[in-house]
Enzyme design. Sequence first.
Site, short mmCIF file in Angstrom:
data_model
loop_
_atom_site.label_atom_id
_atom_site.label_comp_id
_atom_site.label_asym_id
_atom_site.label_seq_id
_atom_site.Cartn_x
_atom_site.Cartn_y
_atom_site.Cartn_z
N LYS A 1 -12.48 -0.67 2.02
CA LYS A 1 -11.84 0.14 0.97
C LYS A 1 -12.74 0.15 -0.27
CE LYS A 1 -7.13 -0.23 2.74
NZ LYS A 1 -7.49 -0.70 4.08
N HIS B 1 -5.77 -3.95 -0.95
CA HIS B 1 -5.64 -2.92 -1.98
C HIS B 1 -5.73 -3.52 -3.38
CE1 HIS B 1 -4.78 0.56 0.60
NE2 HIS B 1 -4.18 -0.31 1.38
N SER C 1 0.79 -1.23 0.00
CA SER C 1 0.00 0.00 0.00
C SER C 1 0.82 1.28 0.00
CB SER C 1 -0.95 0.00 1.21
OG SER C 1 -0.21 -0.08 2.42
#
Length: 418
Positions: A264, A233, A205
């Site tokens: 996310k 991610h 990340s």
Amino acid sequence: MAVSLRTLQRWPSLNLVRASSGWTTARKVLQNELNSIKEAGTWKSERVITTPQAAYIKVEGDDRSILNFCANNYLGLSSHPEVIEAGRQALKDYGAGLSSVRFICGTQTIHKELEQKIARFHNRDDAILYAACFDANAGVFEALMQPEDAVFSDQLNHASIIDGLRLCKAQKHRYKHKDLTELEGMLQADTNSRMKLLVTDGVFSMDGNVAPLQGLCDLADKYNAMVFVDECHATGFMGKTGRGTEEHLDCEGRVDIINSTLGKALGGASGGYTVGPQEVIDLLRQRSRPYLFSNTLPPSVVAGASKVFDLLMDGSDLCEKLQQNTKYFRECMTEAGFTLKGDQHPIVPVMLGDARLATEFANKMLEKGIYVVGFSYPVVPKGEARIRVQLSAVHDIIDIDKCIQAFIDVGREKGVLK
């Protein structure tokens, strides 16, 4: 009636707690630590957002609509109307929370339905929900790996993986970032372990670079090891249909255990999960401490995430839009003269080096109506301070052009660009 943060801050402190004698010494120590952070220019101030998460937001004390390029809202679904409505309906139907853990009286139909959707999305046997992916990473290694086992971890893995491995009693090996040669040497030297587990982020990340997953899986096959990937991610937007690093690198089905987040791309609220073989999930339900001793994920969060999976399995338009935005931003910023990190990922680190410069640069960007944040030690190594830009599918080309121009203007002002 809601009370504003500013009003709360004006309320007098009653200061009813009588400090211990030891606190006098501790207070001086902690104050020195805080002063050193400020003097180094790495003090992290929290900006207060007064609107829903979106491409444009507002912050407290500023009436402007500001472009947000600093959120993990990769697909723009944090404030999607169907996601909001699903959460609202679940709040009405199932209440605010369960006031319990899953195995006592905290499992509802929607929790089982979401776990089934996650398993179907990843084409795995089953899934287990956690309050956050940090909890999933804290719970998986301790439950699965024993002293007679061995784990092999990339040195730049996320802090939650590092903390989870600390709880694990298995033999621990750390290999240089993405260095498959060093990893193979470690695997060759390990001749006694019962089980071996290769542990990596799918996407790292801070740098936006992608794990060499094909090579990792090849080594796992060669040395009779399993593969674990943290996909926080990547899930929802990496790969043609958003199935993550596996799909992005054409090695679907080769990873044994996947951990990821609902906080996310998948709605942006909270929650995490482990997905994988049935035996793994069954054992986690029996032994994983964060699962057994944490309150159940709230119904509104579960329903919102469930709706996100429906949207993802209905089409890949958002993934394609995000990939186009990422390519455009990276190409334009490179052409402008900035030094970038990453592997065509919507995390785009703009490298500045100096911590104070990164903080000042981010503040100047905010003055120009662009919300970004400077990252410096200890979040990233010393000397590698940066602005971490994050693209979203809800950004359009005009938004991206505004961001690029602001970077160029501030870059020239700060001497980063000639």
